[in-house]
Motif scaffolding. Structure first.
Motif, mmCIF file in Angstrom:
data_model
loop_
_atom_site.group_PDB
_atom_site.id
_atom_site.type_symbol
_atom_site.label_atom_id
_atom_site.label_comp_id
_atom_site.label_asym_id
_atom_site.label_seq_id
_atom_site.Cartn_x
_atom_site.Cartn_y
_atom_site.Cartn_z
ATOM 1 N N ILE A 45 36.375 59.247 13.250
ATOM 2 C CA ILE A 45 37.237 58.179 12.737
ATOM 3 C C ILE A 45 36.924 56.919 13.528
ATOM 4 O O ILE A 45 36.811 56.955 14.761
ATOM 5 C CB ILE A 45 38.726 58.544 12.881
ATOM 6 C CG1 ILE A 45 39.044 59.812 12.085
ATOM 7 C CG2 ILE A 45 39.614 57.397 12.424
ATOM 8 C CD1 ILE A 45 40.455 60.326 12.294
ATOM 9 N N LYS A 46 36.767 55.801 12.836
ATOM 10 C CA LYS A 46 36.525 54.541 13.534
ATOM 11 C C LYS A 46 37.287 53.427 12.836
ATOM 12 O O LYS A 46 37.516 53.463 11.623
ATOM 13 C CB LYS A 46 35.038 54.219 13.589
ATOM 14 C CG LYS A 46 34.444 53.747 12.271
ATOM 15 C CD LYS A 46 33.229 52.870 12.497
ATOM 16 C CE LYS A 46 32.753 52.233 11.188
ATOM 17 N NZ LYS A 46 31.886 51.094 11.419
ATOM 18 N N PRO A 47 37.696 52.393 13.608
ATOM 19 C CA PRO A 47 38.343 51.239 12.990
ATOM 20 C C PRO A 47 37.317 50.378 12.250
ATOM 21 O O PRO A 47 36.140 50.319 12.625
ATOM 22 C CB PRO A 47 38.940 50.479 14.176
ATOM 23 C CG PRO A 47 38.916 51.439 15.322
ATOM 24 C CD PRO A 47 37.756 52.337 15.069
ATOM 25 N N GLU A 48 37.757 49.726 11.246
ATOM 26 C CA GLU A 48 36.917 48.810 10.480
ATOM 27 C C GLU A 48 36.297 47.764 11.403
ATOM 28 O O GLU A 48 36.963 47.191 12.259
ATOM 29 C CB GLU A 48 37.780 48.128 9.413
ATOM 30 C CG GLU A 48 37.053 47.126 8.546
ATOM 31 C CD GLU A 48 37.999 46.400 7.597
ATOM 32 O OE1 GLU A 48 37.509 45.599 6.791
ATOM 33 O OE2 GLU A 48 39.228 46.642 7.688
ATOM 34 N N GLY A 49 34.994 47.548 11.217
ATOM 35 C CA GLY A 49 34.296 46.524 11.989
ATOM 36 C C GLY A 49 33.702 47.007 13.287
ATOM 37 O O GLY A 49 32.918 46.283 13.910
ATOM 38 N N ASP A 50 34.042 48.210 13.738
ATOM 39 C CA ASP A 50 33.473 48.740 14.974
ATOM 40 C C ASP A 50 32.112 49.378 14.705
ATOM 41 O O ASP A 50 31.850 49.858 13.592
ATOM 42 C CB ASP A 50 34.396 49.792 15.583
ATOM 43 C CG ASP A 50 35.455 49.182 16.474
ATOM 44 O OD1 ASP A 50 35.571 47.940 16.468
ATOM 45 O OD2 ASP A 50 36.169 49.939 17.153
ATOM 46 N N PRO A 51 31.242 49.430 15.707
ATOM 47 C CA PRO A 51 30.005 50.203 15.542
ATOM 48 C C PRO A 51 30.334 51.677 15.295
ATOM 49 O O PRO A 51 31.401 52.165 15.672
ATOM 50 C CB PRO A 51 29.286 50.012 16.883
ATOM 51 C CG PRO A 51 29.909 48.804 17.494
ATOM 52 C CD PRO A 51 31.321 48.771 17.014
ATOM 53 N N ASN A 52 29.406 52.365 14.672
ATOM 54 C CA ASN A 52 29.619 53.790 14.437
ATOM 55 C C ASN A 52 29.766 54.526 15.761
ATOM 56 O O ASN A 52 29.059 54.236 16.736
ATOM 57 C CB ASN A 52 28.448 54.393 13.662
ATOM 58 C CG ASN A 52 28.479 54.005 12.195
ATOM 59 O OD1 ASN A 52 29.467 53.468 11.704
ATOM 60 N ND2 ASN A 52 27.392 54.270 11.493
ATOM 61 N N THR B 255 23.341 62.244 10.487
ATOM 62 C CA THR B 255 23.224 60.920 9.868
ATOM 63 C C THR B 255 24.466 60.636 9.046
ATOM 64 O O THR B 255 25.205 61.551 8.650
ATOM 65 C CB THR B 255 21.987 60.835 8.955
ATOM 66 O OG1 THR B 255 22.091 61.829 7.934
ATOM 67 C CG2 THR B 255 20.706 61.034 9.752
ATOM 68 N N THR B 256 24.710 59.330 8.831
ATOM 69 C CA THR B 256 25.827 58.915 7.983
ATOM 70 C C THR B 256 25.435 57.661 7.233
ATOM 71 O O THR B 256 24.562 56.898 7.675
ATOM 72 C CB THR B 256 27.096 58.650 8.815
ATOM 73 O OG1 THR B 256 28.162 58.273 7.926
ATOM 74 C CG2 THR B 256 26.880 57.538 9.827
ATOM 75 N N THR B 257 26.072 57.455 6.112
ATOM 76 C CA THR B 257 25.815 56.249 5.321
ATOM 77 C C THR B 257 26.655 55.073 5.792
ATOM 78 O O THR B 257 26.450 53.950 5.354
ATOM 79 C CB THR B 257 26.119 56.527 3.841
ATOM 80 O OG1 THR B 257 27.470 57.003 3.722
ATOM 81 C CG2 THR B 257 25.167 57.569 3.280
ATOM 82 N N ALA B 258 27.602 55.307 6.691
ATOM 83 C CA ALA B 258 28.466 54.223 7.168
ATOM 84 C C ALA B 258 27.713 53.339 8.154
ATOM 85 O O ALA B 258 26.838 53.794 8.898
ATOM 86 C CB ALA B 258 29.714 54.790 7.829
ATOM 87 N N THR B 259 28.071 52.044 8.172
ATOM 88 C CA THR B 259 27.530 51.080 9.129
ATOM 89 C C THR B 259 28.680 50.321 9.768
ATOM 90 O O THR B 259 29.851 50.540 9.439
ATOM 91 C CB THR B 259 26.583 50.084 8.438
ATOM 92 O OG1 THR B 259 27.351 49.288 7.519
ATOM 93 C CG2 THR B 259 25.470 50.807 7.689
ATOM 94 N N THR B 260 28.340 49.403 10.669
ATOM 95 C CA THR B 260 29.375 48.605 11.339
ATOM 96 C C THR B 260 30.223 47.838 10.338
ATOM 97 O O THR B 260 31.435 47.693 10.506
ATOM 98 C CB THR B 260 28.719 47.629 12.332
ATOM 99 O OG1 THR B 260 27.995 48.375 13.306
ATOM 100 C CG2 THR B 260 29.762 46.770 13.033
ATOM 101 N N THR B 261 29.602 47.354 9.280
ATOM 102 C CA THR B 261 30.309 46.494 8.325
ATOM 103 C C THR B 261 30.868 47.255 7.126
ATOM 104 O O THR B 261 31.341 46.630 6.175
ATOM 105 C CB THR B 261 29.358 45.394 7.829
ATOM 106 O OG1 THR B 261 28.209 46.001 7.225
ATOM 107 C CG2 THR B 261 28.909 44.504 8.985
#
Length: 431
Positions: free
Chosen positions: A107-114, A140-146
């Motif tokens: 789980i990560k907050p929006e805008g943070d690095p993975n 691997t994941t499809t999510a990025t910082t943005t």
């Protein structure tokens, strides 16, 4: 075979006394186990060998699994003279142990690095760790910082191992939304060195995370909690910041300039007197305006007193000018004093001086022990009047001037006549 059912000396047993049953399949990581050989020959030891020590070895008569695959376990026993020697083999198959590699949910907050992607390994045996993998697991994941808020796949693959059958289990990275924070930071009014600490005054749309501050020039001001502490005169930039959290984005920093003026400091010279012909006394000064309990030691250069008067200066008034003081945090104002040089005759008798200030001006200075009204006359050497001026003769010194541009060079008489004052002096006038 005798009547008692026993073999006679030299007879052979009717059946093979050595039994080595088929070995069951094993799984990598199983504990050591007995080969299970049974022999009627109890006087000779049974020996075992493994054809493939990468799969199994013999330890203390037990089969010890070392890897996966197949090996031939051979049991041998020498004859005891009655039972024949035995040599029997069985095949041992060791299967791979099951290993599950599951991607850990993140789980990560929006805008943070993975975050760092990790996995949980279930099934390692014999105290082994992921270090035994021939190739590591790849996450691997499809999510990025943005990436926008939502769920994103975390896939795990790629791991191989000699002794494990690997299954993979994916999971997800959850991006949670965050709210913006906005700092309001009004301009900071100009302060003066010496004022007490004061509140900075920035606010934010989110009160759950504190606003913090920095000063770009700690020689001018430092931060004490939510207050500004002035250290010296000058300018500094105060920056308000607010960290982010899982629920809030970091706020954009806001800066304001703080100007700290020097404190006013007045240096005044005390009036003093001396008699004609005496050296100048030590001039005393007073300093008013020090703050924060400071004193003259706060000056990097101490003041001095300048005056035109010297030991042989004529009686009269002379200005005492304080000068030269230097202080980083004070704006200095000087207040001059006055040196009175008294006539050598004392303070009870009048005194008259006359001298050329320049080629066209004659200065007349009168000292009187008491007030009087009178006239100042200028006569030539033959007694003819050249100029006259009515004056008020104050107690102490009074100075008046005559313009004499049309008076020929020569010796002249200056006379002061009043009801109580009668003074006379000769003076050369030279153009």
């Amino acid at each position: 075979f005798n009547s008692f059912g026993q073999f006679s000396v030299g007879a052979r047993p009717p059946v093979d006394p050595f039994v080595f049953n088929q070995l069951p399949a094993k799984i990598y990581g199983n504990p050591d186990f007995s080969p299970g050989v049974i022999s009627s020959n109890t006087s000779q030891p049974i020996n075992y060998t493994s054809s493939n020590t990468a799969v199994a070895t013999i330890v203390g008569g037990m089969i010890h699994i070392t890897g996966t695959g197949t090996t031939t376990i051979t049991a041998t026993q020498a004859t005891d003279g009655f039972y024949p020697a035995a040599n029997v083999s069985q095949t041992l198959t060791v299967q791979k142990a099951p290993l599950n590699i599951k991607a850990d949910r993140k789980i990560k907050p929006e805008g943070d690095p993975n975050p760092l992607l990790t996995a949980t390994f279930t099934g390692f045996v014999l105290g082994e760790t992921p270090a035994v993998l021939l190739t590591p697991a790849v996450l691997t994941t499809t999510a990025t910082t943005t990436s926008a808020p939502g769920n994103y796949l975390i896939s795990v693959s790629g791991a191989t191992a000699a002794n494990y059958t690997i299954t993979f289990e994916n999971d997800s990275l959850i991006v949670r939304p965050r709210t913006a924070q906005v700092i309001t930071f009004p301009a900071i009014t100009t302060r003066t060195y010496g004022v007490a600490d004061f509140a900075i005054g920035a606010t934010s749309t989110n009160a759950s995370i504190p606003v913090t501050y920095t000063s770009s020039n700690p020689s001018v001001a430092t931060i004490a909690g939510n207050n500004i502490h002035i250290v010296g005169a000058g300018t500094t930039t105060i920056t308000a910041s607010q960290a982010g959290s899982d629920l809030y984005f970091p706020a954009s920093p806001v800066s304001q300039t703080l100007t700290v003026n020097k404190a006013p400091l007045t240096i005044r010279v005390f009036d003093t007197t001396k008699a004609y012909g005496q050296p100048n006394p030590a001039f005393r000064m007073t300093m008013t305006g020090f703050v924060l309990g400071q004193n003259s030691t706060a000056l990097t250069t101490q003041p001095t007193v300048a005056t035109l008067a010297g030991t042989n200066s004529a009686p009269g008034y002379y200005t005492l000018e304080p000068t030269g003081a230097v202080a980083a945090n004070y704006n200095i104002t000087y207040v001059p004093g006055r040196l009175t040089i008294l006539p050598a005759s004392g303070t009870n008798l009048g005194n008259l001086q006359a001298f050329m200030t320049n080629s066209n001006t004659l200065t007349v200075r009168v000292y009187s022990p008491e007030p009087d009204l009178g006239d100042v006359y200028i006569y030539d050497i033959n007694g003819r009047p050249v100029a006259k001026k009515n004056i008020f003769i104050a107690q102490g010194f009074i100075t008046t001037q005559f313009t004499i541009s049309g008076v020929p060079s020569g010796i002249y008489v200056v006379q002061v006549l009043g009801s109580k004052t009668k003074l006379r002096i000769t003076v050369p006038i030279l153009h």
